[in-house]
Motif scaffolding. Structure first.
Motif, PDB file in Angstrom:
ATOM      1  N   THR A   1       0.838  -1.199   0.000  1.00  0.00           N
ATOM      2  CA  THR A   1       0.000   0.000   0.000  1.00  0.00           C
ATOM      3  C   THR A   1       0.876   1.254   0.000  1.00  0.00           C
ATOM      4  OG1 THR A   1      -0.144   0.143   2.417  1.00  0.00           O
ATOM      5  CG2 THR A   1      -1.806  -1.191   1.300  1.00  0.00           C
ATOM      6  N   PRO A   2       0.380   2.346  -0.555  1.00  0.00           N
ATOM      7  CA  PRO A   2       1.142   3.599  -0.572  1.00  0.00           C
ATOM      8  C   PRO A   2       0.992   4.363   0.753  1.00  0.00           C
ATOM      9  CG  PRO A   2      -0.907   3.887  -1.753  1.00  0.00           C
ATOM     10  CD  PRO A   2      -0.846   2.441  -1.350  1.00  0.00           C
ATOM     11  N   ALA A   3       1.450   3.743   1.825  1.00  0.00           N
ATOM     12  CA  ALA A   3       1.259   4.300   3.168  1.00  0.00           C
ATOM     13  C   ALA A   3       1.918   5.667   3.331  1.00  0.00           C
ATOM     14  CB  ALA A   3       1.774   3.321   4.218  1.00  0.00           C
ATOM     15  N   ALA A   4       3.153   5.811   2.884  1.00  0.00           N
ATOM     16  CA  ALA A   4       3.848   7.096   3.039  1.00  0.00           C
ATOM     17  C   ALA A   4       3.111   8.204   2.295  1.00  0.00           C
ATOM     18  CB  ALA A   4       5.286   6.976   2.544  1.00  0.00           C
ATOM     19  N   PHE A   5       2.631   7.904   1.089  1.00  0.00           N
ATOM     20  CA  PHE A   5       1.878   8.883   0.307  1.00  0.00           C
ATOM     21  C   PHE A   5       0.614   9.311   1.070  1.00  0.00           C
ATOM     22  CE2 PHE A   5      -1.310  10.145  -2.776  1.00  0.00           C
ATOM     23  CZ  PHE A   5      -0.615  10.996  -3.617  1.00  0.00           C
ATOM     24  N   CYS A   6      -0.120   8.354   1.605  1.00  0.00           N
ATOM     25  CA  CYS A   6      -1.376   8.675   2.301  1.00  0.00           C
ATOM     26  C   CYS A   6      -1.133   9.410   3.610  1.00  0.00           C
ATOM     27  CB  CYS A   6      -2.209   7.411   2.499  1.00  0.00           C
ATOM     28  SG  CYS A   6      -2.894   6.799   0.943  1.00  0.00           S
ATOM     29  N   HIS A   7      -0.023   9.110   4.297  1.00  0.00           N
ATOM     30  CA  HIS A   7       0.328   9.877   5.496  1.00  0.00           C
ATOM     31  C   HIS A   7       0.581  11.339   5.131  1.00  0.00           C
ATOM     32  CE1 HIS A   7       0.655   7.259   9.028  1.00  0.00           C
ATOM     33  NE2 HIS A   7       0.865   6.278   8.152  1.00  0.00           N
TER      34      HIS A   7
END
Length: 102
Positions: A31-37
């Motif tokens: 998942t693009p966790a860093a992007f969503c954070h």
């Protein structure tokens, strides 16, 4: 020649209030966790989230109240951890419209 490569902060700023955002990955994997954070920090509102099996990354956006509608097949943290808590609370509180489409 123009480059289309952007830094994370440049890419995140392209997302504006009210847009539909497809989030890749599958539940807790890829998942693009860093992007969503980073997107959650900007305080965007009324986003419409789309994913076959969104998980942690989109749940960050739900918990930050950036998402107002979510379209999904399954939205959770795998069998061991159950439904995504940010999404679940947002739906229960009437802040997120859920459209399940498996």
């Amino acid at each position: 020649m123009l480059t289309r490569v952007k830094t994370m902060s440049e890419a995140v700023r392209l997302v504006q209030d009210g847009q539909m955002l497809a989030v890749g990955g599958n539940a807790l994997h890829r998942t693009p966790a860093a992007f969503c954070h980073e997107l959650a920090k900007l305080g965007r509102k009324e986003l419409k989230g789309v994913g076959a099996a969104p998980g942690y990354a989109m749940d960050v956006l739900c918990a930050s109240e950036s998402i107002s509608e979510v379209y999904f097949g399954f939205f959770g943290f795998e069998n061991e951890y159950g439904l995504a808590p940010g999404m679940r609370k947002g739906i229960q509180d009437g802040k997120i419209k859920a459209v399940e489409g498996s």
